[in-house]
Structure formats: structure tokens, C-alpha cells
Design an enzyme around this catalytic site. Structure first.
Site, short mmCIF file in Angstrom:
data_model
loop_
_atom_site.label_atom_id
_atom_site.label_comp_id
_atom_site.label_asym_id
_atom_site.label_seq_id
_atom_site.Cartn_x
_atom_site.Cartn_y
_atom_site.Cartn_z
N ARG A 1 -5.82 -1.31 2.53
CA ARG A 1 -7.19 -0.83 2.24
C ARG A 1 -7.71 -1.40 0.93
O ARG A 1 -8.86 -1.83 0.84
CB ARG A 1 -7.20 0.69 2.21
CG ARG A 1 -7.00 1.31 3.56
CD ARG A 1 -7.01 2.81 3.48
NE ARG A 1 -6.72 3.40 4.78
CZ ARG A 1 -6.26 4.62 4.96
NH1 ARG A 1 -6.06 5.42 3.92
NH2 ARG A 1 -6.02 5.06 6.17
N ARG B 1 12.67 -7.21 -8.78
CA ARG B 1 13.38 -6.65 -7.63
C ARG B 1 14.86 -6.98 -7.64
O ARG B 1 15.64 -6.35 -6.94
CB ARG B 1 12.76 -7.16 -6.33
CG ARG B 1 13.17 -8.57 -5.99
CD ARG B 1 12.39 -9.15 -4.82
NE ARG B 1 13.01 -10.32 -4.26
CZ ARG B 1 13.08 -11.52 -4.84
NH1 ARG B 1 12.56 -11.70 -6.04
NH2 ARG B 1 13.65 -12.54 -4.25
#
Length: 143
Positions: A31, A104
Site C-alpha cells: 500500500r 540481516r
């Protein structure tokens, strides 16, 4: 019977909730960046969130399998504790990857190490069961 699996069940529910959180983060990112399914590419910020979620989903079945096998055949408490560590490492992985692809690495290595320990516990537990059940050997007494 439930007292032998309640910790594993609790960690499983937490894992499912964590996966749901990761899914929601992808929806919010879609979105925010205006990326409609089935598109999977966009700005690097979106792609990192998407990859973190997909990678976490790819490892989740393996995690569940070894969590339960280690808990049932080796030790429920140890498996549940390792499961919590794994889920925490996966959360750190997701949040780190969201910020930067280099962030990460430490959490992914840590979570992989936890998975290997769960795999080893599951394998040892199953081996012990087969040896004691079918051959009458108790490898824990030998050690």
C-alpha cells in the site's frame, strides 16, 4: 498428554502470529509503495520487506517440523526454548533486512544455528528411541 506438548504448542502459536505479522508488513508495504499483486518488484525498501517475509515463510515448515520432533523425542523444554530463540532471531532478521540488506546477516546466521541445534536434538532423540525401543540399547546410559 497435553502436559507433554503445551510448550511446543505455545511456541507454534507464537510462530504463526509472527508469520502473520510478516505478512501484514508486506501488505502495508504494498500500500505504501503502490505495488499491487502479483508484482514483486519495486523500490528497494519494498523488495527487502518482501524478501524477508518470503524467506521467513520458506523456513517456517522446517522450523515447525524440527521443533516438534525435538520436543517430542528429545526434550520439550529445550526445544521450546530454542524455538523462542529462533523466533526472536527471525524477528531481528526481518527488522534488520527491512532497514538494510546487510543488517540481516547476523540474525540469519544465528537462526540457522538454532535450526541446526533443533535438527541435531531431533535426530538424537529419534535415534535414541529406535535404539532403545527396537534394540534395547540406551545410548544415554552409555554416554
Amino acid at each position: 498428554m497435553l502436559d507433554q506438548i503445551h510448550l511446543l504448542a505455545a511456541v507454534t502459536v507464537l510462530g504463526v502470529l509472527e508469520q502473520a505479522y510478516f505478512f501484514l508488513q508486506v501488505i502495508y508495504a504494498r500500500r505504501t509503495f503502490g505495488i499491487s499483486p502479483p508484482k514483486i518488484s519495486g523500490p528497494p525498501e519494498f523488495e527487502r520487506i518482501f524478501r524477508a517475509q518470503v524467506n521467513s515463510s520458506e523456513y517456517f515448515p522446517l522450523f515447525l517440523a524440527v521443533l516438534w520432533l525435538a520436543g517430542l523425542f528429545f526434550h520439550q523444554g529445550l526445544a521450546a526454548a530454542l524455538g523462542l530463540l529462533y523466533l526472536y532471531a527471525r524477528y531481528c532478521y526481518f527488522m534488520g533486512y527491512r532497514a538494510s540488506s546487510s543488517e540481516r546477516l547476523t540474525p540469519i546466521y544465528f537462526s540457522a544455528g538454532v535450526l541446526w541445534i533443533l535438527i541435531a536434538a531431533a535426530a538424537l532423540g529419534i535415534l535414541h528411541f529406535f535404539l532403545s525401543h527396537y534394540l534395547g540399547l540406551n545410548i544415554l546410559q552409555v554416554l
